[in-house]
Design an enzyme around this catalytic site. Sequence first.
Site, PDB file in Angstrom:
ATOM      1  N   ARG A 235      13.571   7.940  -2.165  1.00 38.25           N
ATOM      2  CA  ARG A 235      14.914   7.982  -1.609  1.00 38.25           C
ATOM      3  C   ARG A 235      15.542   9.310  -2.026  1.00 38.25           C
ATOM      4  O   ARG A 235      15.153   9.908  -3.028  1.00 38.25           O
ATOM      5  CB  ARG A 235      15.772   6.827  -2.132  1.00 38.25           C
ATOM      6  CG  ARG A 235      15.253   5.435  -1.792  1.00 38.25           C
ATOM      7  CD  ARG A 235      16.160   4.371  -2.369  1.00 38.25           C
ATOM      8  NE  ARG A 235      15.735   3.020  -2.017  1.00 38.25           N
ATOM      9  CZ  ARG A 235      14.959   2.249  -2.778  1.00 38.25           C
ATOM     10  NH1 ARG A 235      14.507   2.718  -3.943  1.00 38.25           N
ATOM     11  NH2 ARG A 235      14.616   1.031  -2.396  1.00 38.25           N
ATOM     12  N   LYS A 260      17.271   2.108  -6.938  1.00 42.29           N
ATOM     13  CA  LYS A 260      18.101   1.056  -6.351  1.00 42.29           C
ATOM     14  C   LYS A 260      17.823  -0.273  -7.034  1.00 42.29           C
ATOM     15  O   LYS A 260      16.670  -0.631  -7.260  1.00 42.29           O
ATOM     16  CB  LYS A 260      17.788   0.960  -4.849  1.00 42.29           C
ATOM     17  CG  LYS A 260      18.717   0.045  -4.074  1.00 42.29           C
ATOM     18  CD  LYS A 260      18.393   0.113  -2.599  1.00 42.29           C
ATOM     19  CE  LYS A 260      19.329  -0.773  -1.795  1.00 42.29           C
ATOM     20  NZ  LYS A 260      19.019  -0.704  -0.341  1.00 42.29           N
ATOM     21  N   HIS A 324      15.595   9.881   4.726  1.00 40.54           N
ATOM     22  CA  HIS A 324      14.989   8.548   4.714  1.00 40.54           C
ATOM     23  C   HIS A 324      13.883   8.421   5.762  1.00 40.54           C
ATOM     24  O   HIS A 324      13.000   7.557   5.625  1.00 40.54           O
ATOM     25  CB  HIS A 324      16.065   7.482   4.944  1.00 40.54           C
ATOM     26  CG  HIS A 324      15.855   6.248   4.114  1.00 40.54           C
ATOM     27  ND1 HIS A 324      16.032   6.234   2.745  1.00 40.54           N
ATOM     28  CD2 HIS A 324      15.462   5.000   4.449  1.00 40.54           C
ATOM     29  CE1 HIS A 324      15.762   5.024   2.276  1.00 40.54           C
ATOM     30  NE2 HIS A 324      15.408   4.254   3.286  1.00 40.54           N
ATOM     31  N   ARG A 327      10.642   8.889   4.059  1.00 39.12           N
ATOM     32  CA  ARG A 327      10.243   7.686   3.313  1.00 39.12           C
ATOM     33  C   ARG A 327       9.622   6.659   4.269  1.00 39.12           C
ATOM     34  O   ARG A 327       8.587   6.056   3.962  1.00 39.12           O
ATOM     35  CB  ARG A 327      11.458   7.118   2.594  1.00 39.12           C
ATOM     36  CG  ARG A 327      11.232   5.816   1.819  1.00 39.12           C
ATOM     37  CD  ARG A 327      12.511   5.493   1.052  1.00 39.12           C
ATOM     38  NE  ARG A 327      12.601   4.099   0.685  1.00 39.12           N
ATOM     39  CZ  ARG A 327      12.138   3.575  -0.461  1.00 39.12           C
ATOM     40  NH1 ARG A 327      11.507   4.350  -1.317  1.00 39.12           N
ATOM     41  NH2 ARG A 327      12.298   2.291  -0.731  1.00 39.12           N
ATOM     42  N   HIS A 350      10.483  -2.027  -3.323  1.00 36.10           N
ATOM     43  CA  HIS A 350      11.122  -3.154  -2.639  1.00 36.10           C
ATOM     44  C   HIS A 350      10.988  -4.429  -3.482  1.00 36.10           C
ATOM     45  O   HIS A 350       9.967  -4.643  -4.122  1.00 36.10           O
ATOM     46  CB  HIS A 350      10.463  -3.404  -1.275  1.00 36.10           C
ATOM     47  CG  HIS A 350      10.804  -2.359  -0.258  1.00 36.10           C
ATOM     48  ND1 HIS A 350      10.075  -2.187   0.902  1.00 36.10           N
ATOM     49  CD2 HIS A 350      11.797  -1.441  -0.210  1.00 36.10           C
ATOM     50  CE1 HIS A 350      10.604  -1.207   1.613  1.00 36.10           C
ATOM     51  NE2 HIS A 350      11.648  -0.736   0.962  1.00 36.10           N
ATOM     52  N   TYR A 359       7.439  -2.190   8.524  1.00 37.52           N
ATOM     53  CA  TYR A 359       6.558  -1.080   8.920  1.00 37.52           C
ATOM     54  C   TYR A 359       5.366  -1.558   9.755  1.00 37.52           C
ATOM     55  O   TYR A 359       4.728  -0.750  10.424  1.00 37.52           O
ATOM     56  CB  TYR A 359       6.094  -0.313   7.681  1.00 37.52           C
ATOM     57  CG  TYR A 359       7.259   0.296   6.935  1.00 37.52           C
ATOM     58  CD1 TYR A 359       7.999   1.339   7.504  1.00 37.52           C
ATOM     59  CD2 TYR A 359       7.665  -0.190   5.697  1.00 37.52           C
ATOM     60  CE1 TYR A 359       9.103   1.869   6.851  1.00 37.52           C
ATOM     61  CE2 TYR A 359       8.763   0.338   5.036  1.00 37.52           C
ATOM     62  CZ  TYR A 359       9.481   1.368   5.620  1.00 37.52           C
ATOM     63  OH  TYR A 359      10.574   1.891   4.971  1.00 37.52           O
TER      64      TYR A 359
END
Length: 376
Positions: A235, A260, A324, A327, A350, A359
């Site tokens: 990120r 995050k 992003h 990414r 995640h 994805y």
Amino acid sequence: MKFRQHITLKHLLIDNKKFIGLQFYSNKAVDILVKQLKHVNWSDEFNMYHVPNKKNQLDEIYNTFRGVAWVDSKYFFNQTRSKELNEVFDVDWYRQRKRPPNYRLCPEVYLQKLELKKYSNNTVRLYVKLFEEFINHFFDKDIDHINELDIRDYLKLLVTSKRSNSYINQSINSIKFYYEVVMGMPNRLYRIDRPRKKKKLPVVLSKDQIKLLIDSTNNLKHKCIVSLLYSSGLRRSELLNLKINDIDSSRMLIHVTDAKGNKDRYTILSINALKDLREYYKQWKPQEYLFEGIKNKQYSTGSVGKIISAAAIKAGIRKHVTPHTLRHSFATHLLENGTDLRYIQLLLGHNSTKTTEIYTHVAKSSFDSIENPLDL
């Protein structure tokens, strides 16, 4: 022990008095126990039972339903999702900025609470901007006298003004922060409907476009920034927080800290990116952060965005390319190369594979076995 019955505690404000709301699916046993609570009443407005917000009443709730139902208090007690950030809280911009005459400023206590809760500087800027837009819309009305109907009307105005769902949700967050966190008022806005998030597929570049993008950067520093964003799936904030010691060349890993959700993780380091980083280090000699701006301070988020945009234009890429996007491309290309989804989840940081599964909707390999009916 698993409970079939759950009771969720809610903050309620009725006639300017604080109450504990009890939200649950109707059940004979629970209904009987609820009605035995002291000073319990029913609210047609909130569609739930409630008792006065006092410690002895809270204790009584827990004692009454112990072994019978699970009492969920996650919405009741103040919590913060903010990260334990190491960055210095900076509000100089707040006092030095130019503002129109008669402009209504965000209360100082709002800033103090944001600092206490350790919100990032980017979030502080956003919350202050959005909350000031809100209070200046009601310029002739005392902030504490703005009611739920006023807030609903304001949100309708944002919708008719074609503001994005993300913008509206962030506006709600900034407003809730004042009334619920700063003022310590009950959860008076929990019934405000939020716009549904649009389920958009991520923008993904091809491998050739990625190479073209990297080759279209203006200098070695910019090249390293673009290469790392893509080759490690970082990120933008994670890239900017990288320090020199976070690059572990002996193990070919990058240590990502303060990511995050306040999580640390490792992600992979590219051999080609490492070669460029070593040359960059010799030329630019960063002191603390891997990428530094003026006076060895942390590089700015805006600068990274401009690097990507300029490189995309120079490369002739017509898609809307952001940091992003790189990414997203990293994750998609790994999936197309046969990397297990669980490993991609770990590299991206995640919480769940459900987030990473998006994805599979854009990976070319998902469609390779399908024959187009026109070509049959």
